[in-house]
Enzyme design. Structure first.
Site, mmCIF file in Angstrom:
data_model
loop_
_atom_site.group_PDB
_atom_site.id
_atom_site.type_symbol
_atom_site.label_atom_id
_atom_site.label_comp_id
_atom_site.label_asym_id
_atom_site.label_seq_id
_atom_site.Cartn_x
_atom_site.Cartn_y
_atom_site.Cartn_z
ATOM 1 C CG ASP A 105 -1.853 -1.141 1.281
ATOM 2 O OD1 ASP A 105 -2.191 -1.666 0.210
ATOM 3 O OD2 ASP A 105 -2.248 -1.522 2.401
HETATM 4 N N1 URA Z 1 -1.182 -6.020 3.804
HETATM 5 C C1 URA Z 1 -1.685 -4.772 3.848
HETATM 6 O O1 URA Z 1 -2.713 -4.528 4.468
HETATM 7 N N2 URA Z 1 -1.027 -3.797 3.194
HETATM 8 C C2 URA Z 1 0.131 -3.995 2.534
HETATM 9 O O2 URA Z 1 0.702 -3.058 1.979
HETATM 10 C C3 URA Z 1 0.642 -5.302 2.494
HETATM 11 C C4 URA Z 1 -0.021 -6.296 3.138
#
Ligand code: URA
Length: 242
Positions: A105
């Protein structure tokens, strides 16, 4: 590895010259292959073996490259975007065929692999190869024993199926608490949704390791380096044909 690739395709993949620019450069005598001027842009070359130079400068034409990045917050995991900065914008290598291996993310930090080896990329993400990803998350509130057990057992995050069993460790009981979670899946916002599901929303998320590779401490956020031969070998062993 790849043999008999057109010279203009090699330049285009490297993001150095478009096919038409390559044709013109070749006609002007600016390109050499193994020390000999090559005026034909459609000449077949072996990018892993031939020495290809533009204006006397040897180019890195290896077919496959593999990078480890320490992804900073605020950058999106995509190959291009109209407005936001992408992880590929942070790379000096401008090959046009590079892709991140999976997604983090925008606000997630930590290890991200980037390669143009499509098969390796696919296998590292496929549930079939069971690649373990380890995350550390600061969470709101206090984790309960039951919450930790639920995360480890598999938790309903609103998908068709609960998450697969995970390894979970509470690393710090002082607030904000820090929890480490290792998973083999890669569902959308998986870790954040898992933590939300047990009542401890994620405050900050960092990926520490991806399969056999651990984030290199020497890599500042936003920096990357090529994988070492040992790291690459470990990835190959992890993704051997089944
Ligand atoms: N899980 C998440 O919630 N976000 C990420 O960036 C990676 C794994």
């Amino acid at each position: 590895m790849a043999q008999n690739v057109r010279l203009d395709k090699v330049f285009a993949n490297l993001g150095i010259l478009s096919r038409s620019e390559c044709k013109k450069a070749a006609k002007r005598g600016e390109i050499t292959v193994n020390g000999t001027v090559c005026t034909e842009a459609d000449r077949k070359v072996d990018p892993d073996r031939d020495a290809i130079c533009l204006n006397g400068r040897r180019l890195d034409t290896r077919t496959f490259v593999y990078y480890m990045m320490n992804k900073p917050a605020g950058v999106i995991t995509a190959t291009e975007d109209k407005s936001a900065q992408t992880v590929l914008d942070l790379l000096d290598d401008k090959r046009t065929d590079l892709s991140p291996v999976g997604r983090l993310d925008k606000d997630t930090t930590g290890i991200l692999l980037i390669t143009n080896d499509g098969q390796m990329n696919h296998r590292l993400l496929s549930p079939r190869w069971h690649v373990v990803k380890t995350y550390q998350a600061y969470v709101e509130g206090e984790m309960t024993e039951e919450g930790l057990r639920t995360l480890a057992r598999g938790v309903d995050i609103g998908d068709e199926k609960p998450t697969l069993p995970a390894q979970v460790r509470l690393l710090s009981v002082r607030k904000p608490q820090l929890v480490e979670i290792s998973v083999i899946e890669g569902r959308f916002h998986q870790i954040k949704r898992m933590l939300q599901a047990v009542g401890n929303p994620c405050i900050m998320l960092h990926r520490k390791s991806f399969g056999p590779l651990t984030l290199d401490d020497a890599l500042e956020p936003g920096c990357c380096r090529e994988l070492t031969e040992e790291e690459l070998q470990a990835l190959r062993e992890q993704t051997e044909s089944k």
